[in-house]
Structures are given as C-alpha cells and as structure tokens.
Motif scaffolding. Sequence first.
Motif, PDB file in Angstrom:
ATOM      1  N   SER A  32      -1.204  67.015  -6.271  1.00 36.48           N
ATOM      2  CA  SER A  32      -1.884  68.274  -6.585  1.00 36.48           C
ATOM      3  C   SER A  32      -0.987  69.467  -6.299  1.00 36.48           C
ATOM      4  O   SER A  32      -0.200  69.471  -5.346  1.00 36.48           O
ATOM      5  N   ASN A  35      -3.140  74.922  -3.611  1.00 35.12           N
ATOM      6  CA  ASN A  35      -4.088  74.446  -2.599  1.00 35.12           C
ATOM      7  C   ASN A  35      -5.212  73.654  -3.261  1.00 35.12           C
ATOM      8  O   ASN A  35      -6.313  73.548  -2.723  1.00 35.12           O
ATOM      9  N   ILE A  37      -7.508  70.695  -4.562  1.00 32.73           N
ATOM     10  CA  ILE A  37      -7.913  69.396  -4.041  1.00 32.73           C
ATOM     11  C   ILE A  37      -7.647  68.319  -5.087  1.00 32.73           C
ATOM     12  O   ILE A  37      -7.366  68.615  -6.244  1.00 32.73           O
ATOM     13  N   ARG A  38      -7.758  67.068  -4.674  1.00 33.63           N
ATOM     14  CA  ARG A  38      -7.305  65.960  -5.509  1.00 33.63           C
ATOM     15  C   ARG A  38      -8.099  65.794  -6.798  1.00 33.63           C
ATOM     16  O   ARG A  38      -7.616  65.178  -7.754  1.00 33.63           O
ATOM     17  N   ASP A  63      -5.340  64.484  -1.086  1.00 37.42           N
ATOM     18  CA  ASP A  63      -5.262  65.849  -0.555  1.00 37.42           C
ATOM     19  C   ASP A  63      -4.148  65.882   0.485  1.00 37.42           C
ATOM     20  O   ASP A  63      -4.157  65.081   1.425  1.00 37.42           O
ATOM     21  N   VAL A  67      -5.508  70.445   3.280  1.00 36.21           N
ATOM     22  CA  VAL A  67      -6.175  70.764   2.011  1.00 36.21           C
ATOM     23  C   VAL A  67      -7.350  69.812   1.813  1.00 36.21           C
ATOM     24  O   VAL A  67      -7.258  68.621   2.109  1.00 36.21           O
ATOM     25  N   GLY A  68      -8.457  70.343   1.313  1.00 34.88           N
ATOM     26  CA  GLY A  68      -9.605  69.499   0.998  1.00 34.88           C
ATOM     27  C   GLY A  68     -10.126  68.742   2.193  1.00 34.88           C
ATOM     28  O   GLY A  68     -10.419  69.319   3.240  1.00 34.88           O
ATOM     29  N   SER A  70      -8.490  66.494   3.981  1.00 39.28           N
ATOM     30  CA  SER A  70      -7.421  65.973   4.838  1.00 39.28           C
ATOM     31  C   SER A  70      -7.247  66.800   6.104  1.00 39.28           C
ATOM     32  O   SER A  70      -7.482  68.008   6.127  1.00 39.28           O
ATOM     33  N   ASN A  74      -1.979  73.210   6.570  1.00 43.26           N
ATOM     34  CA  ASN A  74      -1.439  73.382   5.232  1.00 43.26           C
ATOM     35  C   ASN A  74      -0.151  74.214   5.321  1.00 43.26           C
ATOM     36  O   ASN A  74      -0.197  75.418   5.545  1.00 43.26           O
TER      37      ASN A  74
END
Length: 263
Positions: A32, A35, A37-38, A63, A67-68, A70, A74
């Motif tokens: 990705s 920022n 998400i997957r 992620d 991020v997201g 995880s 970041n």
Amino acid sequence: MSRLPLSFGCGQLHLAATLDTAPGTTGLLIVSGGNEIRSGAFSGQAQLAARIARAGFPVFRFDRRGVGDSEGENRGFRHSAKDIAAAIEAFRAITPQVTRVVAFGNCDAASALMLSGGEGLSGLVLSNPWTIDHEAGGENADAALPPAAIRARYLEKLANPREVARLLGGRVNMGKLARGLVRSVTPAAAHSDLAQEMRAGLAAFTGDVRILLATADRTAQVFEAAWDASDPRIHRCEGAGHAYVEPEHRDWLQAQILVALRS
C-alpha cells in the motif's frame, strides 16, 4: 478462492494482513502507498486482489507498521523495507506452493519497492512512482511539476469551455496563473535525491520490472521527467488517473499485473 485475515511478526510487532487464496505457484504481494490501509481507497486493492486470485494467483496485502490494524509507529515509505521483507516471509510461509513473488505498488509504495532493491522478490510492478522529496501543496503545488506537465495542464484547461469562461469572467487568480506560465517555460529542475536513490535501488534488482504510468496523473508526469522516457520497461495507460478508477483503466492495470505474474 477464500479470503483469510491474519497477522504476522515484524520484529516484536504484529502487522495485519489479508490473503486471497489460489493454487498458483506465483503470488502477488500488494504494497500500500501513503497511509492507505490494505483494502485500498474505496476497497480498490481488495477488489484487485479478488480478481487476481480468481485468475489463479494468491494475493497477500498488509498494513505496514503504524497504519490501519498494525502495531508500531508509522515512519513512512522510506522506512518500510523491514515491513516488506516481513510480509514476503509471511506470504511464503502461509502459501508453501509459491516459488515466485511479484510485488505491486502504486505511488510511494512503488518507491519503497525500488528503494529496497526488490529484495526477496522475483518481479516488480511499479505504478506512478513517487519522486518528490517534499510534498508541495496549496499555491506551490505546481512547483514539483515538470514544465511539460504544466503546459499540458493549461492546454487541457483552455480546451474546457467552463475554464475559459472562468478566465474571461475574471474568476481566475492571475498571480497564480502568471507564476504557472513562468514555470511552464522554465528549464526543468535537477532530479531529486529521491529519484536518484530509487534509480540506484532498482539497478540492483535482477528480476522482471514493469513501470506503469497513468498519463493524466501528476505523480507519473513528475516521475517521467526524472527518468529515461525511452525505458522499455515503461508502459503507459493513456488518460488514466492515479488510482485507475475508470473501468477500462482498471482492466488495463489488471492485465499488466497478470502479464508480470505469468512471465
């Protein structure tokens, strides 16, 4: 095909991932950008993963740290090599039949793959790579664009009757217009340090590479100005925007990825 949520380790942290299963021995790793998400913007990456899996190739997306879903901090795409390496290891572990992994990344995800030298991968599909050292915004947005891209932008506006009406009606910021016109005839600036680092990273990669450029995307235009436009690895999608949202552009992107997976 089935879709499995899972997590994997990156050092002491746990990162979230999703696997779309398929029997193929070549798998696709989706990295990705930004920022994001997957699942991607408006689930675009999730939909792409499902289509690729239906074609017979397992797909792993994740992620990165912070991020997201995880854990961790970041730290941006420049510091994501460990995340990518951990994702490759997890992908191979959960799909033991996979002997080749091809990675796809758009925007700074493509840049991250180039900076990492594609380590652990058999192929790279690099879409609209990000080459701007510092993001420009507001009235300085044109500062990062090559002169050719600025000229193309103004020509497009002049072909639009609504934009011409805005100009004739005095609803255009003349100062900003003047600065843009000056930039459109100013020689291009020296290539960014980021672009040079990406070039060096990609030079170390011995696998297959496809560079995908959406011609209506500013990020792609900036990249092309910093790259060899005659590079045979470049494939252009005429009229496409950054995320390939139009059905014909989405189909083109999928076809390019499938070519890489089947090569």
